[in-house]
Design a protein around this motif. Structure first.
Motif, PDB file in Angstrom:
ATOM      1  N   GLN A 287       0.668  -1.251  -0.011  1.00 36.79           N
ATOM      2  CA  GLN A 287       0.017   0.021  -0.027  1.00 36.79           C
ATOM      3  C   GLN A 287       0.871   1.153   0.130  1.00 36.79           C
ATOM      4  OE1 GLN A 287      -2.219   1.625   3.445  1.00 36.79           O
ATOM      5  NE2 GLN A 287      -4.135   0.887   2.412  1.00 36.79           N
ATOM      6  N   GLU A 288       1.835   1.270   0.829  1.00 38.33           N
ATOM      7  CA  GLU A 288       2.910   2.479   0.658  1.00 38.33           C
ATOM      8  C   GLU A 288       3.324   2.710  -0.581  1.00 38.33           C
ATOM      9  OE1 GLU A 288       4.427   5.757   2.657  1.00 38.33           O
ATOM     10  OE2 GLU A 288       3.068   4.394   3.413  1.00 38.33           O
ATOM     11  N   ALA A 289       3.861   1.683  -1.283  1.00 41.80           N
ATOM     12  CA  ALA A 289       4.507   1.713  -2.486  1.00 41.80           C
ATOM     13  C   ALA A 289       3.484   2.114  -3.588  1.00 41.80           C
ATOM     14  CB  ALA A 289       5.079   0.278  -3.192  1.00 41.80           C
ATOM     15  N   ALA A 290       2.159   1.767  -3.440  1.00 38.25           N
ATOM     16  CA  ALA A 290       1.216   2.019  -4.299  1.00 38.25           C
ATOM     17  C   ALA A 290       0.808   3.489  -4.294  1.00 38.25           C
ATOM     18  CB  ALA A 290       0.007   1.254  -4.287  1.00 38.25           C
ATOM     19  N   LYS A 291       0.682   3.966  -3.022  1.00 38.99           N
ATOM     20  CA  LYS A 291       0.407   5.302  -2.865  1.00 38.99           C
ATOM     21  C   LYS A 291       1.597   6.496  -3.399  1.00 38.99           C
ATOM     22  CE  LYS A 291      -2.147   4.808   1.496  1.00 38.99           C
ATOM     23  NZ  LYS A 291      -2.108   5.334   3.206  1.00 38.99           N
ATOM     24  N   ARG A 292       2.710   6.028  -3.259  1.00 34.12           N
ATOM     25  CA  ARG A 292       3.750   6.823  -3.731  1.00 34.12           C
ATOM     26  C   ARG A 292       3.774   6.655  -5.281  1.00 34.12           C
ATOM     27  NH1 ARG A 292       8.100   7.710   0.720  1.00 34.12           N
ATOM     28  NH2 ARG A 292       7.025   7.365   2.536  1.00 34.12           N
ATOM     29  N   MET A 293       3.791   5.723  -5.866  1.00 36.55           N
ATOM     30  CA  MET A 293       3.762   5.430  -7.275  1.00 36.55           C
ATOM     31  C   MET A 293       2.504   6.332  -7.746  1.00 36.55           C
ATOM     32  SD  MET A 293       4.190   1.541  -8.180  1.00 36.55           S
ATOM     33  CE  MET A 293       5.364   0.412  -7.211  1.00 36.55           C
ATOM     34  N   VAL A 294       1.277   6.293  -7.274  1.00 37.16           N
ATOM     35  CA  VAL A 294       0.050   7.136  -7.809  1.00 37.16           C
ATOM     36  C   VAL A 294       0.716   8.715  -7.518  1.00 37.16           C
ATOM     37  CG1 VAL A 294      -2.221   7.752  -7.365  1.00 37.16           C
ATOM     38  CG2 VAL A 294      -1.560   5.295  -7.291  1.00 37.16           C
ATOM     39  N   ALA A 295       1.001   9.117  -6.281  1.00 37.13           N
ATOM     40  CA  ALA A 295       1.401  10.574  -6.309  1.00 37.13           C
ATOM     41  C   ALA A 295       2.397  10.811  -7.314  1.00 37.13           C
ATOM     42  CB  ALA A 295       1.821  10.680  -4.710  1.00 37.13           C
ATOM     43  N   ALA A 296       3.353  10.038  -7.525  1.00 34.15           N
ATOM     44  CA  ALA A 296       4.446  10.635  -8.378  1.00 34.15           C
ATOM     45  C   ALA A 296       4.110  10.379 -10.001  1.00 34.15           C
ATOM     46  CB  ALA A 296       5.716   9.473  -8.368  1.00 34.15           C
ATOM     47  N   GLY A 297       2.798   9.700 -10.215  1.00 36.94           N
ATOM     48  CA  GLY A 297       2.114   9.451 -11.626  1.00 36.94           C
ATOM     49  C   GLY A 297       2.944   8.521 -12.306  1.00 36.94           C
ATOM     50  N   VAL A 298       3.340   7.409 -11.777  1.00 38.04           N
ATOM     51  CA  VAL A 298       4.274   6.350 -12.441  1.00 38.04           C
ATOM     52  C   VAL A 298       3.506   4.955 -12.143  1.00 38.04           C
ATOM     53  CG1 VAL A 298       6.214   7.773 -12.391  1.00 38.04           C
ATOM     54  CG2 VAL A 298       5.808   6.133 -10.630  1.00 38.04           C
ATOM     55  N   GLY A 299       3.674   4.114 -12.832  1.00 39.33           N
ATOM     56  CA  GLY A 299       3.343   2.622 -12.471  1.00 39.33           C
ATOM     57  C   GLY A 299       4.454   2.140 -11.971  1.00 39.33           C
ATOM     58  N   GLY A 300       4.218   0.525 -11.988  1.00 35.43           N
ATOM     59  CA  GLY A 300       5.200  -0.102 -11.153  1.00 35.43           C
ATOM     60  C   GLY A 300       4.940  -1.671 -11.239  1.00 35.43           C
ATOM     61  N   SER A 301       5.762  -2.474 -10.383  1.00 35.85           N
ATOM     62  CA  SER A 301       5.447  -3.868 -10.267  1.00 35.85           C
ATOM     63  C   SER A 301       5.476  -4.196  -8.967  1.00 35.85           C
ATOM     64  CB  SER A 301       6.205  -4.665 -11.119  1.00 35.85           C
ATOM     65  OG  SER A 301       6.208  -6.032 -10.729  1.00 35.85           O
ATOM     66  N   ILE A 302       4.785  -5.101  -8.315  1.00 35.24           N
ATOM     67  CA  ILE A 302       4.879  -5.424  -6.996  1.00 35.24           C
ATOM     68  C   ILE A 302       4.702  -6.844  -7.024  1.00 35.24           C
ATOM     69  CG2 ILE A 302       3.657  -5.524  -4.429  1.00 35.24           C
ATOM     70  CD1 ILE A 302       2.692  -2.606  -5.198  1.00 35.24           C
ATOM     71  N   VAL A 303       5.831  -7.502  -6.307  1.00 36.85           N
ATOM     72  CA  VAL A 303       5.809  -9.079  -6.405  1.00 36.85           C
ATOM     73  C   VAL A 303       5.641  -9.412  -4.739  1.00 36.85           C
ATOM     74  CG1 VAL A 303       7.199 -11.097  -6.904  1.00 36.85           C
ATOM     75  CG2 VAL A 303       7.354  -8.985  -8.373  1.00 36.85           C
ATOM     76  N   ASN A 304       4.392 -10.146  -4.321  1.00 37.03           N
ATOM     77  CA  ASN A 304       4.327 -10.525  -3.052  1.00 37.03           C
ATOM     78  C   ASN A 304       4.874 -12.051  -2.970  1.00 37.03           C
ATOM     79  OD1 ASN A 304       3.119  -7.886  -2.259  1.00 37.03           O
ATOM     80  ND2 ASN A 304       1.062  -8.741  -2.953  1.00 37.03           N
ATOM     81  N   THR A 305       5.589 -12.285  -2.189  1.00 41.00           N
ATOM     82  CA  THR A 305       5.916 -13.511  -1.712  1.00 41.00           C
ATOM     83  C   THR A 305       5.015 -14.219  -1.100  1.00 41.00           C
ATOM     84  OG1 THR A 305       8.416 -13.103  -2.237  1.00 41.00           O
ATOM     85  CG2 THR A 305       7.882 -15.142  -1.104  1.00 41.00           C
ATOM     86  N   ALA A 306       4.447 -15.232  -1.631  1.00 38.55           N
ATOM     87  CA  ALA A 306       3.504 -16.197  -0.969  1.00 38.55           C
ATOM     88  C   ALA A 306       4.064 -17.676  -0.615  1.00 38.55           C
ATOM     89  CB  ALA A 306       2.203 -16.302  -1.671  1.00 38.55           C
TER      90      ALA A 306
END
Length: 255
Positions: free
Chosen positions: A126-145
Motif C-alpha cells: 500500500q505504501e509503495a502504491a500510494k507513492r507511485m500514484v502520487a508520482a504519476g508512475v506505474g510499477g510492479s509489486i511481487v508479493n512472496t506467498a
C-alpha cells in the motif's frame, strides 16, 4: 536474462533482504541494472549485502524496516526515495514461520506470523502504491506467498492461512491498481533451502516428502530467479493478479 529482464532505470525495494529469497532477489535485481533498496530489521546483514552488490558494480542502499510497524515502513520508504527516487519495483518478501499443529498454535504465534506475513505485505504494498500514484508512475509489486497458500501441510495451519491471505490480497490489489499502471503478482515458492527451512530439511521425513514430488527434490535458488524477474520486470507487462507456483510440481503431486 540480462536483456529480456533488463531492470536499468528501475528503483527496487526488497523487504526481508537479510536472508533467503530476499538476498537472492536483491542481487539479481542489481545485476540487471536496478538501484536496490534492501530492507530488514538486521541492518548489519543488509550492510554486508550492499557491500557485495557494490563490489559487483551495482547500486544499493540499506534501510532498517520492521514490516509490522507502519512508522518503520514509512521511514524506510522515505530513506529509499531520498537515495534513489520513487520506488517502482517491490519484492515483498519478509516472512516468518512457526511450525505448530492447529491444536498447539496459540494467539502469540498467530499474531507473529499473520502480522509479518500478511499485515506486513499489505502495509508495504500500500505504501509503495500510494507513492507511485502520487508520482504519476506505474510499477510492479511481487508479493512472496507460498505453495502453502494454495494447499496445506501438517503443522502449518497459521502459516498457510497467512500465505493464502497474501494470494487473495494480491488479486484484490491487482484488480484495484491495474488502471493506475501498477501490476501486482504473487510468487508461490515450493521447498527451497533457506535459513527458514534449513532445520526442516535435515530430517529423514523431509527427504522422503521431497522425493515424492514430481521432480523429486528441493529447488535451487537460481531456479526461482527467472520466475521472479518475469513478474518484476517489463517482460511480464501483461501479467497481473497471478499466483505463480515455483515448486517442482509439488502442487500436483500424488496424494
Amino acid at each position: 536474462m540480462t536483456t529480456e529482464f533488463d531492470m536499468r532505470g528501475k528503483v527496487a525495494m526488497v523487504t526481508g533482504a537479510s536472508s533467503g529469497f530476499g538476498v537472492n532477489f536483491a542481487k539479481i535485481l542489481a545485476a540487471r541494472g536496478a538501484k536496490v533498496v534492501v530492507a530488514a530489521r538486521r541492518v548489519d546483514r543488509l550492510e554486508a549485502l550492499v557491500a557485495e552488490i557494490q563490489a559487483a558494480g551495482g547500486e544499493a542502499c540499506a534501510v532498517a524496516m520492521d514490516v509490522t510497524s507502519a512508522e518503520s515502513v514509512t521511514a524506510a520508504f522515505d530513506k529509499g526515495e531520498a537515495a534513489f527516487g520513487t520506488i517502482t519495483v517491490i519484492s515483498n518478501n519478509a516472512g516468518v514461520a512457526d511450525g505448530k499443529s492447529a491444536l498447539k498454535a496459540d494467539e502469540a504465534s498467530w499474531d507473529w506470523v499473520v502480522d509479518t506475513n500478511l499485515k506486513g505485505v499489505w502495509m508495504v504494498a500500500q505504501e509503495a502504491a500510494k507513492r507511485m500514484v502520487a508520482a504519476g508512475v506505474g510499477g510492479s509489486i511481487v508479493n512472496t506467498a507460498s505453495i502453502l497458500g494454495l494447499r496445506v501441510s501438517f503443522a502449518q495451519s497459521v502459516y498457510s492461512a497467512s500465505k493464502a491471505g497474501v494470494i487473495q490480497l494480491t488479486k484484490a490489489q491487482a484488480l484495484e491498481w491495474g488502471r493506475k499502471g501498477i501490476r501486482v503478482n504473487a510468487l508461490c515458492p515450493g521447498y527451497f533451502l533457506t535459513e527458514m527451512t534449513e532445520m526442516l530439511f535435515d530430517s529423514p521425513e523431509s527427504a522422503k516428502f521431497l522425493g515424492s514430488s514430481p521432480l523429486g527434490r528441493a529447488g535451487n535458488m537460481d531456479e526461482i530467479s527467472a520466475p521472479f524477474l518475469l513478474l518484476a520486470s517489463d517482460a511480464g507487462s501483461y501479467l497481473t493478479g497471478v499466483a505463480m507456483p515455483v515448486d517442482g510440481g509439488q502442487c500436483i503431486g500424488s496424494m
